[in-house]
Motif scaffolding. Structure first.
Motif, PDB file in Angstrom:
ATOM      1  N   ARG A 238       0.769  -1.236   0.138  1.00  0.00           N
ATOM      2  CA  ARG A 238      -0.128  -0.221   0.181  1.00  0.00           C
ATOM      3  C   ARG A 238       0.931   1.337  -0.132  1.00  0.00           C
ATOM      4  O   ARG A 238       0.710   2.205   0.694  1.00  0.00           O
ATOM      5  CB  ARG A 238      -0.853  -0.052   1.150  1.00  0.00           C
ATOM      6  N   ILE A 239       1.651   1.306  -1.098  1.00  0.00           N
ATOM      7  CA  ILE A 239       2.759   2.410  -1.123  1.00  0.00           C
ATOM      8  C   ILE A 239       1.908   3.338  -2.138  1.00  0.00           C
ATOM      9  O   ILE A 239       1.862   2.730  -3.139  1.00  0.00           O
ATOM     10  CB  ILE A 239       4.063   2.130  -1.557  1.00  0.00           C
ATOM     11  N   PRO A 240       2.042   4.647  -1.820  1.00  0.00           N
ATOM     12  CA  PRO A 240       2.346   5.425  -0.593  1.00  0.00           C
ATOM     13  C   PRO A 240       1.466   5.517   0.439  1.00  0.00           C
ATOM     14  O   PRO A 240       1.710   6.199   1.394  1.00  0.00           O
ATOM     15  CB  PRO A 240       2.922   6.484  -1.243  1.00  0.00           C
ATOM     16  N   ASP A 241       0.091   5.143   0.275  1.00  0.00           N
ATOM     17  CA  ASP A 241      -0.925   5.287   1.161  1.00  0.00           C
ATOM     18  C   ASP A 241      -0.490   5.018   2.791  1.00  0.00           C
ATOM     19  O   ASP A 241      -0.861   5.840   3.631  1.00  0.00           O
ATOM     20  CB  ASP A 241      -2.320   4.558   0.983  1.00  0.00           C
ATOM     21  N   ALA A 242       0.087   3.916   2.756  1.00  0.00           N
ATOM     22  CA  ALA A 242       0.256   3.464   3.881  1.00  0.00           C
ATOM     23  C   ALA A 242       1.466   4.201   4.817  1.00  0.00           C
ATOM     24  O   ALA A 242       1.373   4.141   6.202  1.00  0.00           O
ATOM     25  CB  ALA A 242       0.981   1.671   4.153  1.00  0.00           C
ATOM     26  N   ILE A 243       2.178   4.854   4.272  1.00  0.00           N
ATOM     27  CA  ILE A 243       3.418   5.809   4.751  1.00  0.00           C
ATOM     28  C   ILE A 243       2.909   7.256   4.468  1.00  0.00           C
ATOM     29  O   ILE A 243       3.944   8.103   4.511  1.00  0.00           O
ATOM     30  CB  ILE A 243       4.633   5.427   4.135  1.00  0.00           C
ATOM     31  N   ARG A 244       1.684   7.542   4.146  1.00  0.00           N
ATOM     32  CA  ARG A 244       1.397   9.159   3.606  1.00  0.00           C
ATOM     33  C   ARG A 244       1.849  10.064   4.692  1.00  0.00           C
ATOM     34  O   ARG A 244       2.008  11.084   3.987  1.00  0.00           O
ATOM     35  CB  ARG A 244      -0.307   8.785   3.373  1.00  0.00           C
ATOM     36  N   HIS A 245       1.961   9.703   5.761  1.00  0.00           N
ATOM     37  CA  HIS A 245       2.302  11.024   6.755  1.00  0.00           C
ATOM     38  C   HIS A 245       4.047  11.091   6.902  1.00  0.00           C
ATOM     39  O   HIS A 245       4.282  11.702   7.717  1.00  0.00           O
ATOM     40  CB  HIS A 245       1.668  10.924   8.149  1.00  0.00           C
ATOM     41  N   ALA A 246       4.705  10.188   6.321  1.00  0.00           N
ATOM     42  CA  ALA A 246       6.089  10.069   6.695  1.00  0.00           C
ATOM     43  C   ALA A 246       7.001  10.976   5.887  1.00  0.00           C
ATOM     44  O   ALA A 246       7.030  11.178   4.914  1.00  0.00           O
ATOM     45  CB  ALA A 246       6.633   8.449   6.139  1.00  0.00           C
ATOM     46  N   VAL A 247       7.661  11.852   7.115  1.00  0.00           N
ATOM     47  CA  VAL A 247       8.646  12.674   6.479  1.00  0.00           C
ATOM     48  C   VAL A 247       9.907  12.237   5.845  1.00  0.00           C
ATOM     49  O   VAL A 247      10.581  12.546   4.857  1.00  0.00           O
ATOM     50  CB  VAL A 247       9.070  13.742   7.980  1.00  0.00           C
ATOM     51  N   ILE A 248      10.473  11.094   6.720  1.00  0.00           N
ATOM     52  CA  ILE A 248      11.324  10.207   6.249  1.00  0.00           C
ATOM     53  C   ILE A 248      10.998   9.256   5.412  1.00  0.00           C
ATOM     54  O   ILE A 248      10.951   7.979   5.718  1.00  0.00           O
ATOM     55  CB  ILE A 248      12.432   9.847   7.366  1.00  0.00           C
ATOM     56  N   ASP A 249      10.282   9.481   4.139  1.00  0.00           N
ATOM     57  CA  ASP A 249       9.703   8.656   3.341  1.00  0.00           C
ATOM     58  C   ASP A 249      10.396   7.320   2.712  1.00  0.00           C
ATOM     59  O   ASP A 249       9.857   6.311   2.732  1.00  0.00           O
ATOM     60  CB  ASP A 249       8.957   9.339   2.215  1.00  0.00           C
ATOM     61  N   ASP A 250      11.710   7.566   2.476  1.00  0.00           N
ATOM     62  CA  ASP A 250      12.508   6.607   1.900  1.00  0.00           C
ATOM     63  C   ASP A 250      12.622   5.304   2.846  1.00  0.00           C
ATOM     64  O   ASP A 250      12.258   4.336   2.513  1.00  0.00           O
ATOM     65  CB  ASP A 250      13.895   7.117   1.405  1.00  0.00           C
ATOM     66  N   VAL A 251      12.998   5.680   4.286  1.00  0.00           N
ATOM     67  CA  VAL A 251      13.112   4.746   5.181  1.00  0.00           C
ATOM     68  C   VAL A 251      11.829   3.828   5.464  1.00  0.00           C
ATOM     69  O   VAL A 251      11.681   2.789   5.414  1.00  0.00           O
ATOM     70  CB  VAL A 251      13.638   5.198   6.338  1.00  0.00           C
ATOM     71  N   ALA A 252      10.804   4.729   5.594  1.00  0.00           N
ATOM     72  CA  ALA A 252       9.486   4.157   5.718  1.00  0.00           C
ATOM     73  C   ALA A 252       8.976   3.410   4.447  1.00  0.00           C
ATOM     74  O   ALA A 252       8.166   2.329   4.827  1.00  0.00           O
ATOM     75  CB  ALA A 252       8.333   5.628   5.701  1.00  0.00           C
ATOM     76  N   LEU A 253       9.161   3.640   3.111  1.00  0.00           N
ATOM     77  CA  LEU A 253       8.826   2.971   2.007  1.00  0.00           C
ATOM     78  C   LEU A 253       9.802   1.501   2.352  1.00  0.00           C
ATOM     79  O   LEU A 253       9.007   0.515   1.922  1.00  0.00           O
ATOM     80  CB  LEU A 253       9.278   3.606   0.751  1.00  0.00           C
ATOM     81  N   ALA A 254      11.027   1.536   2.581  1.00  0.00           N
ATOM     82  CA  ALA A 254      11.619   0.286   2.658  1.00  0.00           C
ATOM     83  C   ALA A 254      10.902  -0.739   3.609  1.00  0.00           C
ATOM     84  O   ALA A 254      10.859  -1.734   3.447  1.00  0.00           O
ATOM     85  CB  ALA A 254      13.157   0.438   2.830  1.00  0.00           C
ATOM     86  N   ARG A 255      10.776   0.143   4.978  1.00  0.00           N
ATOM     87  CA  ARG A 255      10.164  -0.612   5.944  1.00  0.00           C
ATOM     88  C   ARG A 255       8.949  -1.250   5.587  1.00  0.00           C
ATOM     89  O   ARG A 255       8.568  -2.734   5.952  1.00  0.00           O
ATOM     90  CB  ARG A 255      10.038  -0.011   7.149  1.00  0.00           C
ATOM     91  N   ALA A 256       8.090  -0.708   5.102  1.00  0.00           N
ATOM     92  CA  ALA A 256       6.729  -1.240   4.599  1.00  0.00           C
ATOM     93  C   ALA A 256       6.968  -2.124   3.604  1.00  0.00           C
ATOM     94  O   ALA A 256       6.277  -3.334   3.760  1.00  0.00           O
ATOM     95  CB  ALA A 256       6.043   0.060   3.918  1.00  0.00           C
ATOM     96  N   VAL A 257       7.801  -2.280   2.653  1.00  0.00           N
ATOM     97  CA  VAL A 257       7.903  -3.344   1.622  1.00  0.00           C
ATOM     98  C   VAL A 257       8.647  -4.572   2.377  1.00  0.00           C
ATOM     99  O   VAL A 257       8.228  -5.634   2.165  1.00  0.00           O
ATOM    100  CB  VAL A 257       8.685  -2.733   0.507  1.00  0.00           C
ATOM    101  N   LYS A 258       9.393  -4.285   3.255  1.00  0.00           N
ATOM    102  CA  LYS A 258      10.021  -5.490   3.842  1.00  0.00           C
ATOM    103  C   LYS A 258       9.461  -6.206   5.100  1.00  0.00           C
ATOM    104  O   LYS A 258       9.168  -7.377   4.921  1.00  0.00           O
ATOM    105  CB  LYS A 258      11.314  -5.091   4.646  1.00  0.00           C
ATOM    106  N   ARG A 259       8.377  -5.358   5.644  1.00  0.00           N
ATOM    107  CA  ARG A 259       7.358  -5.757   6.501  1.00  0.00           C
ATOM    108  C   ARG A 259       6.376  -6.876   5.733  1.00  0.00           C
ATOM    109  O   ARG A 259       5.742  -7.859   6.010  1.00  0.00           O
ATOM    110  CB  ARG A 259       6.583  -4.835   7.115  1.00  0.00           C
ATOM    111  N   GLY A 260       6.030  -6.491   4.372  1.00  0.00           N
ATOM    112  CA  GLY A 260       5.197  -7.320   3.588  1.00  0.00           C
ATOM    113  C   GLY A 260       5.851  -8.367   2.921  1.00  0.00           C
ATOM    114  O   GLY A 260       5.390  -9.213   2.254  1.00  0.00           O
ATOM    115  N   GLY A 261       7.356  -8.928   3.176  1.00  0.00           N
ATOM    116  CA  GLY A 261       7.853  -9.972   2.921  1.00  0.00           C
ATOM    117  C   GLY A 261       8.619  -9.552   1.435  1.00  0.00           C
ATOM    118  O   GLY A 261       9.192 -10.548   1.142  1.00  0.00           O
TER     119      GLY A 261
END
Length: 405
Positions: A238-261
């Motif tokens: 759910r990128i970018p909706d799941a991290i929509r408020h992240a100021v450090i968006d690149d780290v948040a993106l990588a974490r979301a993808v890794k959490r999803g396997g």
């Protein structure tokens, strides 16, 4: 023996404190040197890859807000990508007031290359950062082309002609859902020489690149200037909706993808460069202080721990050398010098990567002190309501953002 006698008890306690602090700093550097994922090495580059038999379709998404000044040095390199498959570029004009969209269209007409579409999503709603709102619209526009990969790249990033094909080949060969390169930042002015290599060095210390690529580890990060993202993984996370408020968006993106396997790779770039200048200290100060307190999750406890950690690891060694020399204490001076030597030695590879002279390595404690002040300033700005500000926008802390219905 009486405390009033000739024995200098106060001096003894002071020297003991210096010795113990210097010993603690040296121990910390021993651990960082050997146990923090070899963070100080700069040989993590794009992994070996083979070109696919059929090149998958790719859409490039470029969020841009008031970037008319840097686009002439960056956008033509994106349009000129030598990619064998189908690719096109979507530049998202995020409420610019300097004619960013018009400049982009003029550059496309002048230079040709990959097809360019300019879209304007309007102001972001509450709970969204401007960049991620722009990325959302860029991805939505790209979905009509059914791409297998999305390249998210900032408006100030210039790519070598083979950048896209090398990213795709690395992702396909390694089975990565995210392949990100930390663009080589500009290092021209005196302050850029002092601050920029240290910025990347500190980032690698927090997020060791080797651990990011290792399956089963929790360490995840990306560099927002250059992120190749598998479209299916973006939808799953759910990128970018799941991290929509992240100021450090690149780290948040990588974490979301890794959490999803998903699998994530991050390394240093050889042929991807930032063209944005930071000529004065105030420019670099804003870059760091904008998100430093966000990195600490707006926690006073984490702030205090960070300040103490920076002081122990980076400031104690030179202080111990000076204090040991002044007090005639060879132990304190020797421990401080050893810690300082290890610190400078781990910094040398990053200076070589940025083609900077080795005499800058012993100045790392001074740069670390600047980062300490920037971090404290970030916290002060946050509590005054001016934190996480970027190009006229100030963002709320994540726990103040309303959830979607």
């Amino acid at each position: 023996m009486s405390r009033r006698g000739p024995f200098p008890w106060g001096t003894l306690r002071q020297v003991s404190a210096i010795v113990w602090s210097a010993a603690g700093s040296l121990a910390a550097w021993g651990w960082l040197l050997l146990c923090q994922g070899w963070f100080w090495r700069t040989d993590v580059r794009l992994p070996p890859s083979r070109e696919p038999e059929a090149w998958p379709p790719v859409c490039v998404v470029v969020p841009a807000r008031d970037e008319a000044a840097v686009l002439p040095a960056s956008l033509p390199s994106v349009l000129a990508q030598d990619y064998p498959g189908r690719a096109e570029v979507f530049l998202v004009d995020d409420g610019s007031t300097d004619g960013t969209g018009e400049v982009a269209r003029a550059l496309a007409r002048r230079h040709g290359g990959l097809p360019l579409t300019v879209v304007s999503p309007g102001e972001p709603p509450a709970g969204w950062t401007g960049k991620l709102w722009a990325v959302r619209h860029g991805i939505a526009s790209a979905r009509a082309r059914d791409p297998e990969y999305l390249l998210l790249t900032d408006a100030d990033i210039a790519h070598a002609p083979d950048s896209l094909r090398r990213l795709v080949a690395a992702a396909r060969s390694g089975g990565f859902d995210v392949v990100s390169q930390m663009a080589r930042l500009r290092v021209v002015s005196l302050w850029e020489r002092l601050v920029v290599p240290a910025f990347v060095y500190f980032f690698a210390q927090l997020y060791p690149f080797r651990r990011i690529a290792r399956p089963g580890t929790r360490t995840a990060a990306a560099a927002g200037g250059c992120v190749l993202l598998r479209a299916e993984a973006a939808a799953r996370a759910r990128i970018p909706d799941a991290i929509r408020h992240a100021v450090i968006d690149d780290v948040a993106l990588a974490r979301a993808v890794k959490r999803g396997g998903g699998r994530v790779w991050l390394g240093l770039a050889d042929r991807v460069d930032s063209v944005r200048p930071y000529p004065a200290l105030r420019d670099l100060w804003r870059m760091v202080s904008r998100s430093a307190y966000t990195q600490l999750r707006h926690s006073p406890v984490l702030l205090a721990g960070t300040v103490a950690g920076l002081a122990l690891v980076y400031l104690v060694p030179p202080v111990a050398v000076v204090a040991g020399a002044a007090a005639g204490n060879a132990v304190a001076g020797g421990l401080g010098a050893a810690a300082w030597l290890v610190m400078a030695g781990t910094y040398l590879p990053m200076l070589r990567y940025y083609r900077q002279p080795p005499w800058l390595a012993p100045l790392l404690p001074f740069t670390a002190f600047l980062y300490l002040l920037m971090t404290v300033d970030s916290a002060v700005r946050h509590h005054r309501g001016r934190g996480a500000a970027w190009k006229g926008r100030t963002y709320a802390r994540p726990d103040a953002v309303p959830e979607e219905g």
